[in-house]
Design a protein around this motif. Structure first.
Motif, PDB file in Angstrom:
ATOM      1  N   CYS A  13      17.101 -10.735  10.840  1.00 10.24           N
ATOM      2  CA  CYS A  13      16.239 -10.142  11.868  1.00 10.24           C
ATOM      3  C   CYS A  13      16.912 -10.156  13.251  1.00 10.24           C
ATOM      4  O   CYS A  13      17.506 -11.155  13.659  1.00 10.24           O
ATOM      5  N   ARG A  14      16.788  -9.018  13.937  1.00 14.04           N
ATOM      6  CA  ARG A  14      17.299  -8.892  15.313  1.00 14.04           C
ATOM      7  C   ARG A  14      16.215  -8.293  16.207  1.00 14.04           C
ATOM      8  O   ARG A  14      16.507  -7.585  17.166  1.00 14.04           O
ATOM      9  N   ALA A  15      14.954  -8.556  15.868  1.00 12.62           N
ATOM     10  CA  ALA A  15      13.852  -7.878  16.552  1.00 12.62           C
ATOM     11  C   ALA A  15      13.580  -8.399  17.958  1.00 12.62           C
ATOM     12  O   ALA A  15      12.815  -7.797  18.701  1.00 12.62           O
ATOM     13  N   CYS A  16      14.156  -9.547  18.315  1.00 11.33           N
ATOM     14  CA  CYS A  16      14.040 -10.025  19.703  1.00 11.33           C
ATOM     15  C   CYS A  16      15.332 -10.769  20.030  1.00 11.33           C
ATOM     16  O   CYS A  16      16.128 -11.063  19.132  1.00 11.33           O
ATOM     17  N   LEU A  18      16.112 -13.733  20.538  1.00 11.86           N
ATOM     18  CA  LEU A  18      16.288 -15.135  20.133  1.00 11.86           C
ATOM     19  C   LEU A  18      17.283 -15.324  18.983  1.00 11.86           C
ATOM     20  O   LEU A  18      17.773 -16.435  18.778  1.00 11.86           O
ATOM     21  N   TRP A  19      17.619 -14.267  18.268  1.00 13.16           N
ATOM     22  CA  TRP A  19      18.606 -14.434  17.191  1.00 13.16           C
ATOM     23  C   TRP A  19      19.965 -14.846  17.762  1.00 13.16           C
ATOM     24  O   TRP A  19      20.787 -15.454  17.079  1.00 13.16           O
ATOM     25  N   THR A  25      17.698 -18.041  11.281  1.00 18.28           N
ATOM     26  CA  THR A  25      16.254 -17.855  11.129  1.00 18.28           C
ATOM     27  C   THR A  25      15.714 -19.030  10.322  1.00 18.28           C
ATOM     28  O   THR A  25      16.261 -19.362   9.275  1.00 18.28           O
ATOM     29  N   VAL A  82       7.249 -18.368  15.717  1.00 17.72           N
ATOM     30  CA  VAL A  82       8.535 -17.768  16.098  1.00 17.72           C
ATOM     31  C   VAL A  82       9.624 -18.443  15.270  1.00 17.72           C
ATOM     32  O   VAL A  82       9.634 -19.667  15.148  1.00 17.72           O
ATOM     33  N   LYS A  83      10.526 -17.672  14.727  1.00 18.43           N
ATOM     34  CA  LYS A  83      11.409 -18.230  13.697  1.00 18.43           C
ATOM     35  C   LYS A  83      12.852 -18.508  14.135  1.00 18.43           C
ATOM     36  O   LYS A  83      13.680 -18.900  13.328  1.00 18.43           O
ATOM     37  N   HIS A  84      13.120 -18.307  15.412  1.00 18.14           N
ATOM     38  CA  HIS A  84      14.401 -18.773  15.957  1.00 18.14           C
ATOM     39  C   HIS A  84      14.127 -19.798  17.062  1.00 18.14           C
ATOM     40  O   HIS A  84      13.104 -19.724  17.751  1.00 18.14           O
ATOM     41  N   ALA A 106       7.102  -9.965  18.703  1.00 15.68           N
ATOM     42  CA  ALA A 106       8.176  -9.432  17.854  1.00 15.68           C
ATOM     43  C   ALA A 106       8.238 -10.166  16.518  1.00 15.68           C
ATOM     44  O   ALA A 106       8.550  -9.585  15.479  1.00 15.68           O
ATOM     45  N   CYS A 107       7.915 -11.454  16.547  1.00 18.51           N
ATOM     46  CA  CYS A 107       8.048 -12.273  15.330  1.00 18.51           C
ATOM     47  C   CYS A 107       6.791 -12.262  14.465  1.00 18.51           C
ATOM     48  O   CYS A 107       6.834 -12.699  13.319  1.00 18.51           O
ATOM     49  N   TRP A 110       6.576 -11.291  10.619  1.00 16.11           N
ATOM     50  CA  TRP A 110       7.035 -12.241   9.589  1.00 16.11           C
ATOM     51  C   TRP A 110       5.909 -13.196   9.205  1.00 16.11           C
ATOM     52  O   TRP A 110       5.692 -13.498   8.038  1.00 16.11           O
TER      53      TRP A 110
HETATM   54  S1  SF4 Z   1      12.581 -14.955  16.685  1.00 18.46           S
HETATM   55 FE1  SF4 Z   1      11.586 -13.742  15.071  1.00 18.46          FE
HETATM   56  S2  SF4 Z   1      11.572 -11.623  15.860  1.00 18.46           S
HETATM   57 FE2  SF4 Z   1      13.058 -12.800  17.085  1.00 18.46          FE
HETATM   58  S3  SF4 Z   1      15.013 -12.433  16.035  1.00 18.46           S
HETATM   59 FE3  SF4 Z   1      14.151 -14.350  15.225  1.00 18.46          FE
HETATM   60  S4  SF4 Z   1      13.050 -13.769  13.378  1.00 18.46           S
HETATM   61 FE4  SF4 Z   1      13.406 -11.882  14.564  1.00 18.46          FE
END
Ligand code: SF4
Length: 193
Positions: A13-16, A18-19, A25, A82-84, A106-107, A110
């Motif tokens: 995931c690159r949706a925000c 934080l990656w 993740t 939030v996963k990062h 954004a997260c 998921w």
């Molecule tokens: S924090 Fe969530 S939305 Fe942002 S990049 Fe990680 S998995 Fe994707």
């Protein structure tokens, strides 16, 4: 989709932004048939390194409280809003930083996917970020903890403090008091499992 398929997709995931700061993740963990889902804020330093949720100091507090409340860990699924890992450097240490509303938004897909697959009987928001992410920006954990909340996300929805807040207490007496309150809130969960 299965949890394994979702986990594999979320890994890229690159949706925000934080990656770029998190190591990886950190997807949720637990049985697809879990009856209770616990949602925290985001992975911490240890979780970020190990790639697993609630394996650091806050996770140990959660484990202790679950045991004291009589909740079987194998009946639970644990994850984060939030996963990062979002952090700020302080010397050599990585200090937790609160994810922004846009990062939470954004997260959220998921988290919604995990809910759709696991379909827990009880959904437990741990702390303000999880509560706001799932129940709306107006959510206040101090006002709404320890009771059943109006929501169609699961048959039973409730909220309590995040276990890391117990670790931030200044002295043993405060820690004991906060832990007792946390366990009391989890007993409500135990009552319907
Ligand atoms: S924090 Fe969530 S939305 Fe942002 S990049 Fe990680 S998995 Fe994707």
């Amino acid at each position: 989709m299965t949890l394994d398929e979702l986990r594999a997709d979320a890994a890229g995931c690159r949706a925000c932004p934080l990656w770029q700061t998190g190591t990886q993740t950190v997807f949720g963990e637990g049985a697809e048939s879990a009856r209770a889902m616990f949602v925290g804020e985001q992975p911490g330093d240890q979780e970020d390194k190990q790639g697993r949720p609630f394996v650091g100091p806050a996770g140990r507090v959660l484990d202790e409280a679950l045991e004291l409340a009589g909740i079987d860990r194998s009946q639970t699924y644990v994850t984060n809003a939030v996963k990062h890992f979002k952090w700020e450097a302080r010397g050599k240490r990585r200090i937790h930083a609160k994810p922004s509303w846009s990062e939470q938004t954004a997260c959220r897909p998921w988290l919604e996917s995990e809910l759709a697959v696991v379909q827990p009987r009880v959904l437990v928001c741990l702390g303000a970020t999880a509560g706001q992410s799932l129940l709306g920006k107006q959510f206040r954990v101090t006002k709404e903890r320890g009771r059943w909340l109006e929501s169609n996300l699961a048959e039973y929805v409730t909220a309590t403090i995040h276990p890391s807040s117990i670790l931030r207490q200044r002295d043993d007496e405060s820690r004991r008091r906060e832990l007792a309150g946390f366990v009391e809130d989890l007993r409500l969960v135990a009552s319907v499992l």
